[in-house]
Design a protein around this motif. Structure first.
Motif, PDB file in Angstrom:
ATOM      1  N   LEU A 171      -9.702   2.854  -7.225  1.00 44.23           N
ATOM      2  CA  LEU A 171      -8.382   2.383  -7.590  1.00 44.23           C
ATOM      3  C   LEU A 171      -7.718   1.884  -6.314  1.00 44.23           C
ATOM      4  O   LEU A 171      -7.485   2.650  -5.385  1.00 44.23           O
ATOM      5  CB  LEU A 171      -7.563   3.513  -8.219  1.00 44.23           C
ATOM      6  CG  LEU A 171      -6.232   3.161  -8.909  1.00 44.23           C
ATOM      7  CD1 LEU A 171      -5.779   4.339  -9.775  1.00 44.23           C
ATOM      8  CD2 LEU A 171      -5.125   2.842  -7.915  1.00 44.23           C
ATOM      9  N   THR A 172      -7.441   0.591  -6.268  1.00 45.99           N
ATOM     10  CA  THR A 172      -6.775  -0.006  -5.107  1.00 45.99           C
ATOM     11  C   THR A 172      -5.402  -0.502  -5.535  1.00 45.99           C
ATOM     12  O   THR A 172      -5.284  -1.243  -6.509  1.00 45.99           O
ATOM     13  CB  THR A 172      -7.578  -1.186  -4.539  1.00 45.99           C
ATOM     14  OG1 THR A 172      -8.916  -0.777  -4.266  1.00 45.99           O
ATOM     15  CG2 THR A 172      -6.932  -1.697  -3.250  1.00 45.99           C
ATOM     16  N   GLY A 173      -4.387  -0.084  -4.817  1.00 44.50           N
ATOM     17  CA  GLY A 173      -3.035  -0.512  -5.123  1.00 44.50           C
ATOM     18  C   GLY A 173      -2.334  -1.063  -3.906  1.00 44.50           C
ATOM     19  O   GLY A 173      -2.365  -0.450  -2.833  1.00 44.50           O
ATOM     20  N   ALA A 174      -1.741  -2.239  -4.050  1.00 48.32           N
ATOM     21  CA  ALA A 174      -0.848  -2.785  -3.025  1.00 48.32           C
ATOM     22  C   ALA A 174       0.552  -2.755  -3.627  1.00 48.32           C
ATOM     23  O   ALA A 174       0.782  -3.332  -4.694  1.00 48.32           O
ATOM     24  CB  ALA A 174      -1.244  -4.213  -2.662  1.00 48.32           C
ATOM     25  N   LEU A 175       1.471  -2.041  -2.990  1.00 45.25           N
ATOM     26  CA  LEU A 175       2.788  -1.816  -3.578  1.00 45.25           C
ATOM     27  C   LEU A 175       3.901  -2.378  -2.694  1.00 45.25           C
ATOM     28  O   LEU A 175       3.942  -2.114  -1.489  1.00 45.25           O
ATOM     29  CB  LEU A 175       3.036  -0.312  -3.774  1.00 45.25           C
ATOM     30  CG  LEU A 175       1.981   0.478  -4.560  1.00 45.25           C
ATOM     31  CD1 LEU A 175       2.408   1.935  -4.670  1.00 45.25           C
ATOM     32  CD2 LEU A 175       1.739  -0.125  -5.928  1.00 45.25           C
TER      33      LEU A 175
END
Length: 420
Positions: free
Chosen positions: A42-46
């Motif tokens: 799971l990769t998240g850029a926030l």
């Protein structure tokens, strides 16, 4: 009488920012993680900027949770992927809210509880909020930030002082300051004649310029900064250029003019267009080099040929537009790959369960990092010109010539170290 040394002090400082990390090291560490066909990364850029006046409200985490919860709902009951994603969601939410400094503008997250991976990196600049689930971490956004915001120096100089600031992610990572005396001073009658005064003044400028030039060369070498923006007074600039080593001169990408005591955000505002113009010129030169290399076979274009070249260790530089995307599949156990939907049968006779969907732009970025190839993400959109007509609603934003050329080549290409 010997000339008096006008330099009074040389001071170096380093600054720690909670939202500033070495993203190049982070990127290489994440690229080295083992691909997973069982539990997804799971990769998240926030975008971590607060919403409205309440600094505690971050809409990005709500958006990210919604995407992940939807993905959880699509998993088979009691599957390893379901358990991993559910654990990841809670672990990420808890760690982000507990550890991220309020000064962070963005957050980059990679998690895979099935493999014991949980990375949460604060960023000094905002990023577009996105979530990716796949067999590898999604690193294109991180590679883009590393390329767009490399460590660079801004040198401000007048006759009394100089300040060289090292900037990464628009945050000051360190500085070198040189201060000098006001020698020689104007005197009343009986003092220095105008001719002697001017000679002493020229000596003073030369002495200050030499110290600043030496300190600039030393600091650039120690930090590894490859770009320098110069703001110097009319008196100091020619003296500095006479003293700068060639290795310093070749790193100067442009000039600005601003008072040395101006607030640093104003300095950044002036420096940013210089840096952006340099990036556009560099991208145009690299695409032109690519076009010249294609007829001789020293470059390849398209997803499949770029991936093949990366697998062979041939690639010197990957060029990719920001909008480039290509869906495909991989069997990491047999190093077999293809474009489009998952095949109904394993094309190499292996176990079909090992074939996983993958965003090919992310696989290309991962392999480029692992193999040590350079990465150039072509920006595409031109900066807004306040004197140009406003584009019609729904129309495409104007794109740079380099991006248009890359679009015609399929959006991705590679310069080769060697041919086979």
């Amino acid at each position: 009488m010997a000339a008096t040394n006008p330099v009074r002090s040389v001071k170096s400082e380093e600054f720690d920012h909670p939202a500033q990390t070495d993203l190049t090291v982070t990127m290489h560490r994440l690229a080295a993680l083992e691909p997973s066909s069982g539990t997804p990364y799971l990769t998240g850029a926030l975008d971590w900027r607060p919403e409205g006046s309440d600094p505690s409200v971050r809409q990005a985490i709500t958006e990210a949770r919604r995407v992940v919860e939807q993905a959880i709902g699509e998993q088979e009951k009691r599957s390893a992927a379901l358990e991993s994603l559910s654990t990841d969601l809670e672990a990420i939410t808890e760690k982000v809210q507990r550890t991220i400094d309020p000064s962070a503008q963005g957050v980059y997250i990679v998690a895979n509880s099935g493999l014991g991976v949980l990375e949460v990196e604060p960023l000094g600049l905002p990023v577009e909020t996105s979530v990716y689930l796949g067999p590898i971490p999604a690193l294109k956004a991180l590679a883009q930030m590393v390329e767009d915001f490399p460590l660079h120096a801004i040198l401000q100089v007048d006759q009394k002082q100089s300040l060289m600031s090292f900037v990464s992610e628009d945050l000051v990572a360190g500085s070198v300051a040189v201060k000098s005396s006001a020698w020689p001073r104007k005197q009343a009658s009986g003092g220095l004649s105008q001719r002697r005064y001017q000679a002493r003044a020229d000596e003073r400028v030369q002495a200050v310029a030499k110290v600043v030039a030496d300190e600039t060369r030393r600091a650039l070498e120690e930090t590894g900064a490859r770009r320098l923006i110069l703001s110097a007074s009319d008196v100091m600039r020619p003296a500095l250029m006479a003293e700068f080593h060639e290795t310093v001169k070749e790193k100067i990408i442009g000039d600005i003019r601003i008072d040395i005591d101006a607030p640093f955000p104003e300095v950044l505002d002036l420096a940013r267009p210089v840096k952006d113009a340099f990036e556009r010129q560099r991208e145009a030169e690299q695409v032109a080099e690519l076009e010249n290399a294609l007829p001789s076979g020293r470059a390849v274009v398209g997803t499949i040929d770029v991936l093949k070249a990366l697998r062979n260790g041939q690639v010197h530089r990957v060029l990719m537009t920001r909008r480039y995307q290509d869906e495909g599949w991989m069997d990491y156990t047999m190093q077999v790959f293809g474009l489009g939907a998952l095949p109904k049968e394993h094309p190499a006779g292996g176990d079909k369960a090992n074939i996983v969907e993958v965003a090919m732009e992310e696989e290309i970025i991962r392999q480029a990092i692992v193999s040590g190839a350079q990465i150039e993400v072509i920006k595409g959109a031109l900066p807004v010109d306040p004197d140009s007509p406003i584009p019609a609603a729904g129309s495409d934003a104007p794109r740079a010539e380099a991006a248009l050329k890359m679009d015609k080549l399929g959006g991705v290409a590679a310069m080769l170290r060697f041919t086979v």
